[in-house]
Write a protein that holds these residues in place. Sequence first.
Motif, short mmCIF file in Angstrom:
data_model
loop_
_atom_site.label_atom_id
_atom_site.label_comp_id
_atom_site.label_asym_id
_atom_site.label_seq_id
_atom_site.Cartn_x
_atom_site.Cartn_y
_atom_site.Cartn_z
N ALA A 1 0.84 -1.20 0.00
CA ALA A 1 0.00 0.00 0.00
C ALA A 1 0.88 1.25 0.00
CB ALA A 1 -0.92 -0.01 1.21
N VAL A 2 1.98 1.21 0.75
CA VAL A 2 2.88 2.36 0.81
C VAL A 2 3.61 2.55 -0.52
CG1 VAL A 2 4.91 3.30 1.93
CG2 VAL A 2 3.18 2.15 3.28
N THR A 3 4.14 1.46 -1.06
CA THR A 3 4.89 1.54 -2.31
C THR A 3 4.05 2.21 -3.40
OG1 THR A 3 5.90 -0.55 -1.72
CG2 THR A 3 6.20 0.18 -3.98
N MET A 4 2.75 1.92 -3.39
CA MET A 4 1.90 2.39 -4.47
C MET A 4 1.57 3.88 -4.36
SD MET A 4 -0.35 -1.08 -4.59
CE MET A 4 -1.40 -1.05 -6.02
N VAL A 5 1.72 4.48 -3.17
CA VAL A 5 1.30 5.89 -3.07
C VAL A 5 2.33 6.85 -2.48
CG1 VAL A 5 -1.14 5.30 -2.86
CG2 VAL A 5 0.21 5.55 -0.80
N ILE A 6 3.51 6.35 -2.06
CA ILE A 6 4.42 7.26 -1.35
C ILE A 6 5.26 8.10 -2.32
CG2 ILE A 6 6.43 5.75 -1.07
CD1 ILE A 6 6.57 6.74 1.86
N GLY A 7 5.31 7.69 -3.59
CA GLY A 7 6.01 8.51 -4.57
C GLY A 7 7.38 7.98 -4.95
N ASN A 8 7.96 7.13 -4.11
CA ASN A 8 9.22 6.45 -4.43
C ASN A 8 10.33 7.39 -4.88
OD1 ASN A 8 7.88 4.12 -3.74
ND2 ASN A 8 7.38 3.59 -5.83
N THR A 9 10.59 8.41 -4.07
CA THR A 9 11.68 9.34 -4.34
C THR A 9 12.58 9.41 -3.11
OG1 THR A 9 10.06 10.62 -5.56
CG2 THR A 9 12.19 11.67 -5.13
N PRO A 10 13.83 8.96 -3.23
CA PRO A 10 14.68 8.89 -2.05
C PRO A 10 15.25 10.24 -1.62
CG PRO A 10 15.88 8.06 -3.94
CD PRO A 10 14.50 8.41 -4.41
N ARG A 11 14.43 11.10 -1.08
CA ARG A 11 14.96 12.33 -0.53
C ARG A 11 14.12 12.74 0.68
NH1 ARG A 11 12.41 16.31 -4.85
NH2 ARG A 11 10.39 16.45 -3.86
N ILE A 12 14.72 13.61 1.49
CA ILE A 12 14.03 14.03 2.71
C ILE A 12 13.51 15.43 2.51
CG2 ILE A 12 14.37 14.65 5.12
CD1 ILE A 12 16.30 12.36 5.36
N SER A 13 12.20 15.59 2.72
CA SER A 13 11.61 16.91 2.58
C SER A 13 10.68 17.14 3.75
CB SER A 13 10.86 16.99 1.25
OG SER A 13 9.95 18.06 1.31
N ALA A 14 10.71 18.35 4.29
CA ALA A 14 9.88 18.64 5.46
C ALA A 14 8.41 18.70 5.07
CB ALA A 14 10.31 19.95 6.10
N ALA A 15 8.11 18.98 3.80
CA ALA A 15 6.72 19.11 3.37
C ALA A 15 6.10 17.73 3.25
CB ALA A 15 6.65 19.84 2.04
N LEU A 16 4.95 17.52 3.91
CA LEU A 16 4.33 16.21 3.90
C LEU A 16 3.68 15.89 2.56
CD1 LEU A 16 2.71 16.16 7.44
CD2 LEU A 16 4.84 15.10 6.67
N HIS A 17 3.49 16.92 1.73
CA HIS A 17 2.90 16.68 0.42
C HIS A 17 3.91 16.12 -0.56
CE1 HIS A 17 -1.10 17.92 0.89
NE2 HIS A 17 -0.85 19.19 1.17
N ASP A 18 5.21 16.25 -0.22
CA ASP A 18 6.24 15.82 -1.17
C ASP A 18 6.37 14.30 -1.18
OD1 ASP A 18 6.82 18.26 -2.10
OD2 ASP A 18 8.57 18.59 -0.83
N PRO A 19 6.75 13.75 -2.33
CA PRO A 19 6.98 12.31 -2.40
C PRO A 19 8.17 11.90 -1.53
CG PRO A 19 7.42 13.34 -4.53
CD PRO A 19 6.91 14.41 -3.64
N TYR B 1 10.00 7.95 0.32
CA TYR B 1 10.29 6.54 0.06
C TYR B 1 10.27 5.83 1.39
CZ TYR B 1 11.89 3.60 -3.83
OH TYR B 1 11.96 2.71 -4.88
N SER B 2 10.03 4.53 1.43
CA SER B 2 10.11 3.83 2.71
C SER B 2 11.03 2.63 2.55
CB SER B 2 8.74 3.40 3.20
OG SER B 2 8.36 2.19 2.56
N MET B 3 11.45 2.06 3.68
CA MET B 3 12.39 0.94 3.65
C MET B 3 11.80 -0.24 2.90
SD MET B 3 13.34 1.28 7.67
CE MET B 3 14.77 0.23 7.79
N ALA B 4 10.57 -0.61 3.26
CA ALA B 4 9.94 -1.75 2.61
C ALA B 4 9.74 -1.48 1.12
CB ALA B 4 8.60 -2.06 3.28
N ALA B 5 9.38 -0.23 0.78
CA ALA B 5 9.09 0.09 -0.61
C ALA B 5 10.34 -0.03 -1.49
CB ALA B 5 8.51 1.50 -0.71
#
Lengths: 278, 287
Positions: B216-234, B236-240
């Motif tokens: 479920a996370v992989t499909m909607v988190i955006g899959n972009t390996p960067r850190i952004s303070a904005a929660l709207h930004d894509p 990535y997660s470990m499992a994804a």
Amino acid sequence: MNDAVYARRRKVNALMFALTAACAAVSAGSLLMILGYIVWKGASSVSWAFLVNLPKPVGEQGGGIVNAIVGSAKVVGLAGLVGAPVGVLGGVYLSEYGRGKYAFAVRYAADVMNGVPSIVVGLFAYALIVHPMKRFSALAGSAALAFIMIPTVLRSTEEFLRLVPGTIREAALALGVPRWKVTAFVVVPTAGRGILTGALLALARVSGETAPLVFTAFGNRFADNGWLNPIATLPHTIYTYAISPYEDWHNQAWAAALILMFFVLSVNLAARLWLKPS
Amino acid sequence: MTAERAGDRLFRMSVAGFAGVVPLAAAALAWQLARESASTWKTFGPAFLWTLTWDPVADVFGALPFLYGTAVSSLLALLIAVPLGVGAAVFLTELAPKRLADLLMFAVELLAAVPSVILGLMGIFILVPLMRALGSPYGVGMLTAGLILAFMVLPYITAITREVLLTVPRPLKEAMYALGATRWEVVRAVSLPFSRSGIVGAVFLSLGRALGETMAVTMVIGNTPRISAALHDPGYSMAAVIANELAEAASDAHLSALVAIGLTLMAVTIVVNGAARLLLYRLEARG
């Protein structure tokens, strides 16, 4: 004055009643929403042809998902055939003999394995089977699902066996029946319904698992050929179709979701309703 | 007591053998993951966990963006699901008529059985367009992942909190009622304080689920390996990242780094689940 305090307390009570009721409505309502939406989106794409045909080549409209249905049945079936008996027999040990350090280690390991994310179990199957054999395979997918099933079935079997009253064991033992026969022919059948329910629920759970299959069973657009080749499964097909750019595949993803959901829910309902009377 | 019969001995040994599969598998799992990820730990050391670059082409790996994404999406999920779940459990246990409560509880249990790939599908085609309509630039992102995760853990929080609330002794509640308390006052002054440690246990157990949730996370988190303070930004997660990259890992170093992330994820979930069990075991002991 006192009346005013009482009225305020009544109001707070009514307010919290409404708020918590709303929470419950969201929890239960989201299930109805999910089911309704899947039926609405999926029903238009499900047809007999969809169930019995292979996928068309990329870019062509139409085609079915028979390979994924057969693949899921194979991968989940093997996992169940291996996982359920191992879990049940292990559960028999825990409930009938399970005292001491060894039993503690088994319980502890089962609780740890139950909490380990399914994708990590998938990594294990990958390291154990896919990597050494240098190929994705149905076998590796089944292994991953079996490892997820075993600890769940083990613990549920133990719980249901513990519900069997000690007097039943004692009555059988008093007749001079050997202990193993008491366990196998008296205790286990008494808890049979519960044990089977636990196994069915575990099977329903792994049949929807996707993460451990992504890099073990891998997926395949053709009819399956044996245990040692990549194979399509329903949840993985839903995933790949959902993230694809094609409208036609999106519709097929909804249809496949409807089929998967139908299977998972009917097993769940059957298991729960069947257990109720006892 | 007489000596054990031969048949009994054989039976006991064989069921003990089947039970042994579980600790054996757990040990083999830990050993395999440690072995396959050894080269990553050797090359990057513990700094693997707090460096930012993830570059499979140059074979430079740092896991921080994934750790961040997993932590933030899971905490968001709890922030949404805990009040909802506890509220629902209070309603189902203390306030609702029994038949209605049974019916709703049944629906909640079935919600827990919905495969995560299906929630992901709902996420892609309902939640993402909705977030876009609400002004999120991409639709996918940390907040979307947190929302989907909230629906995944909601049934767990509700079910476990309900179990905990059911253990509150009747006499305590009846004493409050006898003093003229309203239902909500009994919930607030007796049921919830009495259940505090159990509810915290439920929250930790759900956190364990959320951390490891993949599809479920992989499909909607955006899959972009960067850190952004904005929660709207894509994000990535470990499992994804494991789900997305393992099947196509080009080099041994890449594969090893992904397994290292898996090992870290496992360690974190074991700690979180251990804490949860400690809290819930204590409750069981209390009876």
